[in-house]
Design an enzyme around this catalytic site. Sequence first.
Site, PDB file in Angstrom:
ATOM      1  N   ASP A  45       0.830  -1.201   0.000  1.00  0.00           N
ATOM      2  CA  ASP A  45       0.000   0.000   0.000  1.00  0.00           C
ATOM      3  C   ASP A  45       0.868   1.255   0.000  1.00  0.00           C
ATOM      4  O   ASP A  45       0.359   2.376  -0.059  1.00  0.00           O
ATOM      5  CB  ASP A  45      -0.990   0.005   1.164  1.00  0.00           C
ATOM      6  N   ASP A  84      -0.680  -6.373   0.147  1.00  0.00           N
ATOM      7  CA  ASP A  84      -1.123  -5.669   1.348  1.00  0.00           C
ATOM      8  C   ASP A  84      -2.641  -5.588   1.414  1.00  0.00           C
ATOM      9  O   ASP A  84      -3.304  -5.319   0.401  1.00  0.00           O
ATOM     10  CB  ASP A  84      -0.580  -4.238   1.348  1.00  0.00           C
ATOM     11  N   LYS A 112      -1.000  -9.494   3.529  1.00  0.00           N
ATOM     12  CA  LYS A 112      -0.275  -8.927   4.666  1.00  0.00           C
ATOM     13  C   LYS A 112      -1.169  -7.975   5.443  1.00  0.00           C
ATOM     14  O   LYS A 112      -1.816  -7.106   4.855  1.00  0.00           O
ATOM     15  CB  LYS A 112       0.994  -8.199   4.213  1.00  0.00           C
ATOM     16  N   GLU A 114      -1.337  -5.395   8.993  1.00  0.00           N
ATOM     17  CA  GLU A 114      -0.588  -4.667  10.009  1.00  0.00           C
ATOM     18  C   GLU A 114      -1.300  -4.761  11.350  1.00  0.00           C
ATOM     19  O   GLU A 114      -2.502  -4.522  11.434  1.00  0.00           O
ATOM     20  CB  GLU A 114      -0.443  -3.189   9.624  1.00  0.00           C
ATOM     21  N   GLU A 181       9.378  -3.754  10.896  1.00  0.00           N
ATOM     22  CA  GLU A 181       9.812  -2.463  10.357  1.00  0.00           C
ATOM     23  C   GLU A 181      10.279  -1.510  11.445  1.00  0.00           C
ATOM     24  O   GLU A 181       9.604  -1.300  12.449  1.00  0.00           O
ATOM     25  CB  GLU A 181       8.679  -1.815   9.559  1.00  0.00           C
TER      26      GLU A 181
END
Length: 263
Positions: A45, A84, A112, A114, A181
Amino acid sequence: MKPMTMTDLNQLKKEKRKFATITAYDASFAHLFAEQGIDVMLVGDSLGMTVQGADTTIPVTVEDIVYHTRCVRAGTPYTFIIADMPFMSYATPEQSCENAAKLMRAGANMVKLEGGSWLYDTINMLTERSVPVCAHLGLTPQSVHILGGYKVQGRDEVSANQLIKDAITLEKAGIQLLVLECVPVDLAKRITDELQIPVIGIGAGNVTDGQVLVMHDTLGITVSPPKFVKNFLEEAGNIRDAIRLYKEQVESGIYPGKEHSFY
């Protein structure tokens, strides 16, 4: 040519062989990356910022990721593609299933998400329904407004322990990959060593199993790039050699160096 699979990635971790990942958004670059030996690509993204010109990833929609996933798959039939799931596309279990299915149909091998331990039920549900999941911990760009900007995470003992706990919990939920990250190197090593699954770092030092970079960062296009970025085009002279150099330096552990890492 043999397609890259999770079995292959797990074997790389077992053999302590590092691998390079890069973001891709279209067929032409995906084909070029595959030619240089990049076997794992992320339809991120991040395209909201690099392609669409937004300040954050938040405006990106599922339809955007579906479109770019189709483009990338058209350019490289054998690459392992992670797609994403954008902001608020997995807020409820029903929404998660519906949107993950769209991305898988578009050509993704994995989606994926978050977030931390709160994603346990969602991840468990997706994996039970044959959707492979990659989690993303540390600096999570979709949470930029809550985090107060793009900052290194896990620098104090409390937040570091929470990230370790989240990683272990999400592995138990069924994730098969983890992106970590902007965390200190010692924390990245602790998490990488703790988990059985491969860990892909970005701004997490060279201690993770793999690395990922935004393609624009590797080519020196990004204005005011983060500390962890290296301009490989500057050294290599052309795009193909830049991507090959990125891959070689990741696999050898040269990149990221101390100057690209947080302590």
